[in-house]
Every structure is written in C-alpha cells, then in structure tokens.
Design an enzyme around this catalytic site. Structure first.
Site, PDB file in Angstrom:
ATOM      1  N   CYS A   2       0.496  -1.749  -0.176  1.00 43.60           N
ATOM      2  CA  CYS A   2      -0.181   0.269  -0.366  1.00 43.60           C
ATOM      3  C   CYS A   2       1.064   1.440  -0.041  1.00 43.60           C
ATOM      4  CB  CYS A   2      -0.553   0.661   1.342  1.00 43.60           C
ATOM      5  SG  CYS A   2      -1.790  -0.992   1.768  1.00 43.60           S
ATOM      6  N   LYS A 487      26.880 -14.616  -1.955  1.00 44.96           N
ATOM      7  CA  LYS A 487      26.942 -12.744  -0.730  1.00 44.96           C
ATOM      8  C   LYS A 487      27.815 -12.289  -0.690  1.00 44.96           C
ATOM      9  CE  LYS A 487      23.694 -11.965  -2.571  1.00 44.96           C
ATOM     10  NZ  LYS A 487      22.565 -12.837  -2.718  1.00 44.96           N
ATOM     11  N   HIS A 506      33.822 -35.847   3.166  1.00 42.01           N
ATOM     12  CA  HIS A 506      33.705 -36.520   2.392  1.00 42.01           C
ATOM     13  C   HIS A 506      34.607 -35.731   1.324  1.00 42.01           C
ATOM     14  CE1 HIS A 506      31.146 -39.366   2.630  1.00 42.01           C
ATOM     15  NE2 HIS A 506      30.381 -38.880   3.188  1.00 42.01           N
ATOM     16  N   LYS A 606      23.252  -5.830 -13.008  1.00 47.80           N
ATOM     17  CA  LYS A 606      22.300  -6.271 -12.125  1.00 47.80           C
ATOM     18  C   LYS A 606      21.385  -6.798 -12.690  1.00 47.80           C
ATOM     19  CE  LYS A 606      19.549  -5.551  -8.742  1.00 47.80           C
ATOM     20  NZ  LYS A 606      19.020  -6.944  -7.720  1.00 47.80           N
TER      21      LYS A 606
END
Ligand code: F6R
Length: 611
Positions: A2, A487, A506, A606
C-alpha cells in the site's frame, strides 16, 4: 502493498493527496481514499479500483481542509471494495495503514467486547479503534497513539488525523517504512521519499518503532520506549527520491532493512489473513494454472534466484509431496531435459530478463509445457511469456547483490508449495491455517532478526581477514549456505564455498584449519543433532565455527562454536527466510570493512541479459 501520504498545510490538501497517490499507485490499486477534517469532522472519500475513480469523487466533494491522509491499497485483509478501502475511521480518528497486524483478531474481539462496532473486514480498522478508545478515556492524541501501537504485533506504517485537532498529524512505523517530509510551514508523511519528493526536499527517515507527532511548524519523534529522540534531516532531490538510499550508506543495506516490508507485501498476495488460507494470487496474470494437472515441479533459475528455487524444491517435496527438482538455467537447456506434460516448469527471476532463464523458458514453451514464473518485475519479458505469474512484491532492487528479492522469492515459493499441497490433499486445513499464521509472522520476525546487525559487524572484523570461508547447511538450510557464500564472494571478493554439512567429511574437511572460518546455518530442526556433529568435526580440527541458529540450537551446541548468531525461534520449515538475513548482514559488513564497492561489485551487472 500500500501507499501512504499525509499532508498538514495552510492550503486545502485533498487534490495534493490525490496527486501524491498517483505516484504511489505502483504499490497497489485495489482501492484508494483520502480523509480530511472538514469543519472539524472526519470526512472520507474512497473508491474501489484505480485512482481515477477517486480523483473524480474528490473533485466533486470540494474538500477545503488543510490536513488529510491518503492511501492506495493492495488488498490483504478483506475484499477490495469501498468499505474496506482506507482511510479507516473510528470516532474522532482516521488512519491509513501499510503492513499486516498479526494479532488483529484478538484485538478486535477485545474491542468488540468493550462495545466497539466494526465496519470493515480489515486488520487496519483495529488501529483506528485503539487510538479512539484512548482519546475517549482522556488520553492526549500522542499518548493514545503510543498506547495503541504498543498493543500491535506485526508490521505497520501509519498516518493518523484526529477530529478537532486541525494542527496535528501523527505517524508510526514498525517493519514498514515511513518518512516525514519537512516543508515551509507544512509537514508530510509518506510511505517512501517518492511520495513526498515533489512537495519538499527535506526528509526524515523514521527508525524501527518510531512514532511522530507533527504540527505545521514543529515535530517530535518518539522511540519505542516513548522517549523523545532526534532523527537527522536528509536532503533529497526529486528525481533521486525515486531511487534514494535514505539514511543508509548503501542500497544493499537499505534493501536488507526493507525485508520486513517486502516480505509483508509478498505474503499478502498469497495469504488471506481473515480466512487463514494460502493460495495463488487471483489477479490478472496470476492464476492460469490448473494445479490438478501438476504432478512434478521443475524449477529453473540463476544465481541467488536458483538458491531460492533449490530451497523451494525441498518445500515442494516436504509440504506438497510432489517431486521437484531445481536446475541452473544455463545447464538445464543443454542437458536435454526429459519433462512430462504434467510438469509445472517454474522460473524464478528478480529481473525477469536473465538471458539464461529466458532461454530455458523458451525451451519449455517450445515443448508445450505449462510455465509459471516467480518474478519481481511484472512488465518483464519472463512475466509476459509464462502462463502464470506468481509475483514477488519486493519493489525495485538497486543493489547488485540480491537480498530483498531473495526473501520475497522464498515467501512466494513457499506459498505456492503450500497452495499446491493443499490442492493435492498433502496439507490439511489445520496445517494450512498454521502455515498462514506463521507466514504472517515473517515481517515481525524479520525485524527481530535485523537486530543482529551490530553483532555481524563485530564478527566481520575478523572475517574480513580470511582468505577462504566455508558455509555449511543441511536440508533447506543448505541452499542458504550456498547463498551466504555467494553473497560474500560477490561483494567482498573473499573466496567462499557452500557445502551440505554432511558432505564435509567427503573432501572439503581437508580445507579446515584455524585460518578458515566456517559459517554453519543450523536453526533447530530434526537434523540439528547431525549438524552439531559436523560442527564438532570442524571444531576438533581447530576450525573456528560461527553458528547461526535458534536459541535452542545454540544451547545444544555448547562451547564449541567460536561465535554464535541467534535467530528467532519459528517453524523450522519457514526458518530459511530468517536465517539468510545474518548471512546478508555478514557479507555486507565484511565488504564495508574491506572498503569494497558494495552496490556495484566488480565484473557484475544487475540484469544479465547475455548467455
Ligand atoms: C546475486 C544475484 C544474481 C542473480 C542472478 C539472476 O546476488 O543477484 O546471482 O540472482 O543473476 O538474476 P535474476 O533473478 O534477475 O534472474
């Protein structure tokens, strides 16, 4: 999702409110409305549908008042009709609200028991009643507001006006952003700087839990404890307001902090808070999928979006009991995938323009398969080409490292898994209700999790000296470990790898030494003991573990981790949405510590529109 605007001026405000709502219409257009104080009384003009419907009505109403609030609505609680349109009023009070009030049912029952009558199905009306109740008990408007917001659980940004108070407008925020615009003899409130940008270039970004009391010539801001505080005034220019960093040093940090709001908006598109159901959005482009025909889900995406898809594959299998696989888009199309006609091909993309993902989509479409996309840009190529869009409502993401889009993708994908599970009979009505409640708690719990910022900054001082960092996670936390590693490497340029905790022995355990920090993501779930055994394997080899877990998990881990970050307790299936936040904060703080260009890391873009 909103949009909110409030204006306090000497001039009539109604048409300026509508003008501001026009800039906010991108946040929702199920209905719109304004409230002003005409001859001392609250007057509301509201209309369902697009703003144009409101515009005509406001012009006809000839409103004269110099104080008013406006709202453009993305329906969450209650049908998109005029009755449920904001502003909501009770007695002397009119309010506009963005967010989700989680405990509105309990508050409403209590208010009704005290004789209050409700007109709408919304959670927001509760707030108007709480403030008005305080006024009728003789509290000042400020105290009535502070007492009301203390009772709210959930996310909110509010603008409030009070009958008989011509020189007063109040606001409060928690989880959803709210800015004050400071004009010449005028004051504004807006859900973002864009809302107030054309009226003033001086804005104040309210902080979590802040409330404000505005008069034409003065302002006071109060923190959660009710103490008066000072917040800096920031100078913005109107164009920059569209993409501004607010008080934050980088877009990435701003976007990390926007997650309670972006998750709240996304969840509201899937969760009906009144019925406590979880479904696919029934908006245009939202729902053209026949879930009865789906017996397999193939998820395809790149990078961070792929990790969201990988977590979703766990959810589709665990929750909906439907076979699900996630593939990297650039690999998918060249491995000649064998797909049945009953497979739902689900593409995940923030931009909706990623070339690899688009090419995979082309392949599926050429085979006549059913396609859907979890996508953040509704006008993007992928959104236009799929059979159905499952939107994320993260808003524009500027930082190259994806953060708020990722958690919004998790919210949308989890909702789709629950909806499919319900359809297939794998999720009972009770379980759906419990999921709906847990989903609605996400915005508040995300706000809680963001309080880890200072601790992550402290840990980052050491972490920034590492050459390599390992990230570990099990089950649905394994994709979070991969995302944490991505990141860190993309913005700090430190080499980082994510592994499934059980896979460590492993091979990768050979890398463990006292110079290689190991970040383990293990909120308490049924696999916690196994994760903690892996933690011991690292600790006995002098590896320094930073454990991200819930309070229970940290207690069970005992003294072995070098550092711990405690995320709020919640249903473990939904915990990835919280657990990734400290990983984002850590990567951010390390990059800042190293002086890296956080918002525009080297070599990256981006939107990757080449294969
Ligand atoms: C990493 C990041 C990328 C994107 C990937 C896909 O922080 O943002 O890994 O997730 O390039 O982009 P979209 O989601 O736009 O398809």
């Amino acid at each position: 999702m909103c949009g909110i605007i409030g204006i306090l001026s000497d001039e009539p405000v109604a048409l300026r409110l509508v003008e501001a709502l026009r800039r906010l219409e991108y946040r929702g257009y199920d209905s719109a409305g304004v409230a002003t104080l005409e001859a001392g009384g609250v007057t509301r003009v509201r209309a369902p549908g697009k703003l144009i419907n409101l515009d005509d009505k406001v012009r006809a109403a000839r409103l004269e008042s110099g104080v008013g609030v406006g709202h453009t609505r993305w329906a969450t609680h209650g049908e998109a009709n005029e009755i449920n349109a904001h502003p909501h009023a009770s007695g002397r009070v009119a309010i506009v609200h963005n967010g989700i009030i989680e405990n509105f049912r309990d508050l409403r029952l209590a208010l009704e028991a005290r004789g209050r009558r409700f007109d709408t199905q919304t959670d927001s009306e509760t707030i108007a009643h709480l403030i008005d109740e305080g006024l009728t008990e003789g509290l000042t408007p400020r105290d009535a507001l502070l007492r009301a917001v203390r009772q709210l659980k959930g996310a909110y940004a509010l603008a409030v006006i009070v009958e008989g108070e011509e020189d007063l407008m109040m606001g409060a925020r928690q989880g959803s952003p709210l800015v004050i615009g400071v004009g010449r003899g005028e004051m504004f409130l807006g859900s973002d700087a864009l809302a107030v940008g054309p009226f003033t270039s001086q804005v104040i970004y309210l902080e979590e839990g802040d409330a404000c009391v505005l008069h034409r010539g003065s302002r006071s801001i109060f923190n959660t404890a009710g103490e008066e505080v000072q917040r800096p005034v920031t100078q913005i220019d109107a164009i920059a307001a569209a993409v501004d960093k607010g008080n934050y040093r980088h877009f990435m940090l701003k976007e990390i902090h926007e997650q309670p709001d972006s998750a709240s908006r996304t969840i509201a598109a899937y969760v009906d808070a009144i019925e406590e159901t979880v479904g696919l959005p029934d908006r245009p482009g939202g729902g053209a999928i026949d879930l009865a025909k789906v017996d397999r889900v193939q998820i395809v995406a790149c990078g961070t979006a792929y990790y969201a898809g990988l977590a979703a594959a766990y959810w589709f299998e665990r929750i909906a009991r439907v076979p699900a696989t996630a593939d990297i888009a650039s690999e998918f199309r060249y491995r000649s995938p064998v797909l049945s006609p009953t497979t739902l091909c689900l593409f995940v993309s923030q931009s909706g323009e990623t070339a690899d993902t688009r090419a995979a989509l082309d392949l599926c479409r050429s085979q006549g398969l059913t396609t859907a996309a979890v996508v953040n840009v509704p006008t993007s190529s992928i959104a236009r080409e799929v059979d159905a869009v499952f939107p994320t409502l993260a808003g524009t993401e500027i930082g190259v490292a994806s953060t708020k889009a990722f958690t919004a993708q998790l919210c949308a994908l989890l909702s789709v898994a629950i909806a499919l599970g319900r359809h297939r009979g794998a999720v009972s009505r009770d379980r759906e209700r419990a999921f709906a409640r847990s989903m609605m708690e996400r915005p508040r719990l995300l706000s809680e999790t963001l309080k880890l910022e200072a601790e992550t900054a402290d840990i980052a001082i050491d972490l920034s000296r590492a050459r390599d960092v390992l990230y570990l996670g099990r089950g649905v936390f394994y994709p979070m470990a991969l995302e944490g590693a991505l990141k860190l490497k993309e913005i700090s340029y430190i080499h980082a790898e994510g592994y499934a905790s059980g896979e460590l022995k492993h091979g990768p355990i050979a890398l463990v030494d006292d110079a290689t920090p190991v970040i383990m993501v293990a909120p308490a779930d049924e696999l916690l003991d196994k994760s903690l055994s892996n933690l011991e394997e690292v600790a006995t080899r002098r590896g320094k573990v930073i454990l991200i877990s819930t309070a229970d998990g940290v207690t069970s881990a005992g003294p072995s981790p070098a550092r711990t970050l405690v995320v709020p307790d919640c249903d473990p299936l939904l915990a990835p949405i919280l657990a990734v936040v400290p990983l984002q904060l850590l990567a951010y703080a390390v990059a800042v510590e190293k002086g890296a260009d956080v918002d525009q890391p080297r070599n990256l873009a981006k939107s990757v529109t080449v294969e």
